[in-house]
Design a protein around this motif. Structure first.
Motif, mmCIF file in Angstrom:
data_model
loop_
_atom_site.group_PDB
_atom_site.id
_atom_site.type_symbol
_atom_site.label_atom_id
_atom_site.label_comp_id
_atom_site.label_asym_id
_atom_site.label_seq_id
_atom_site.Cartn_x
_atom_site.Cartn_y
_atom_site.Cartn_z
ATOM 1 N N THR A 80 0.858 -1.190 0.000
ATOM 2 C CA THR A 80 0.000 0.000 0.000
ATOM 3 C C THR A 80 0.889 1.234 0.000
ATOM 4 N N TRP A 81 0.394 2.299 -0.609
ATOM 5 C CA TRP A 81 1.113 3.570 -0.645
ATOM 6 C C TRP A 81 0.121 4.685 -0.406
ATOM 7 N N ASP A 82 0.680 5.812 -0.067
ATOM 8 C CA ASP A 82 -0.124 7.025 0.012
ATOM 9 C C ASP A 82 -0.269 7.539 -1.420
ATOM 10 N N PRO A 83 -1.483 7.612 -1.946
ATOM 11 C CA PRO A 83 -1.655 8.028 -3.339
ATOM 12 C C PRO A 83 -1.121 9.432 -3.626
ATOM 13 N N VAL A 84 -1.175 10.314 -2.634
ATOM 14 C CA VAL A 84 -0.641 11.663 -2.837
ATOM 15 C C VAL A 84 0.876 11.602 -2.991
ATOM 16 N N ASP A 85 1.552 10.829 -2.139
ATOM 17 C CA ASP A 85 3.008 10.700 -2.243
ATOM 18 C C ASP A 85 3.425 10.092 -3.575
ATOM 19 N N THR A 119 1.731 10.160 -6.407
ATOM 20 C CA THR A 119 1.460 11.147 -7.459
ATOM 21 C C THR A 119 2.529 12.231 -7.480
ATOM 22 N N ASP A 160 5.602 12.050 -6.386
ATOM 23 C CA ASP A 160 6.861 11.462 -6.843
ATOM 24 C C ASP A 160 6.878 11.331 -8.365
#
Length: 79
Positions: free
Chosen positions: A3-8, A10, A12
Motif C-alpha cells: 500500500t502507498w499514500d496516493p498523494v506521495d 502522485t 513522486d
C-alpha cells in the motif's frame, strides 16, 4: 499487499522528468509500482528509440476485461 499514500506516489511521479523523449525514468517507476502490486509487467517498444516504451501491466490470474490507457510523458509549459 503493498500500500502507498496516493498523494506521495502522485507527487513522486510528477517530480520525475518526463517530457516527451525523456520519459524512460517515469515509465520505469510506473512499471516498478505495478510489479510491487503483484501485477505482471511487460514493456512494448515505441518507435526505434529503445528508451521509449509502453508499460503493460496485468493480473496473470484474471483474464483481461478492461484496458486503461494514458500518457505518462508531459510537454513543457511553453509549448
Amino acid at each position: 499487499m503493498t500500500t502507498w499514500d496516493p498523494v506521495d506516489v502522485t507527487l513522486d511521479l510528477c517530480r520525475t522528468e518526463s517530457t516527451t523523449g525523456q520519459e524512460a525514468r517515469v515509465m520505469a517507476q510506473a512499471a516498478a509500482l505495478c510489479a510491487e502490486l503483484g501485477l505482471a509487467v511487460r514493456t512494448q517498444p515505441v518507435g526505434t528509440d529503445p528508451s521509449r516504451v509502453n508499460v503493460l501491466a496485468f493480473d496473470p490470474a484474471v483474464p483481461p476485461a478492461l484496458l486503461l490507457t494514458t500518457h505518462l510523458d508531459t510537454v513543457p509549459p511553453y509549448i
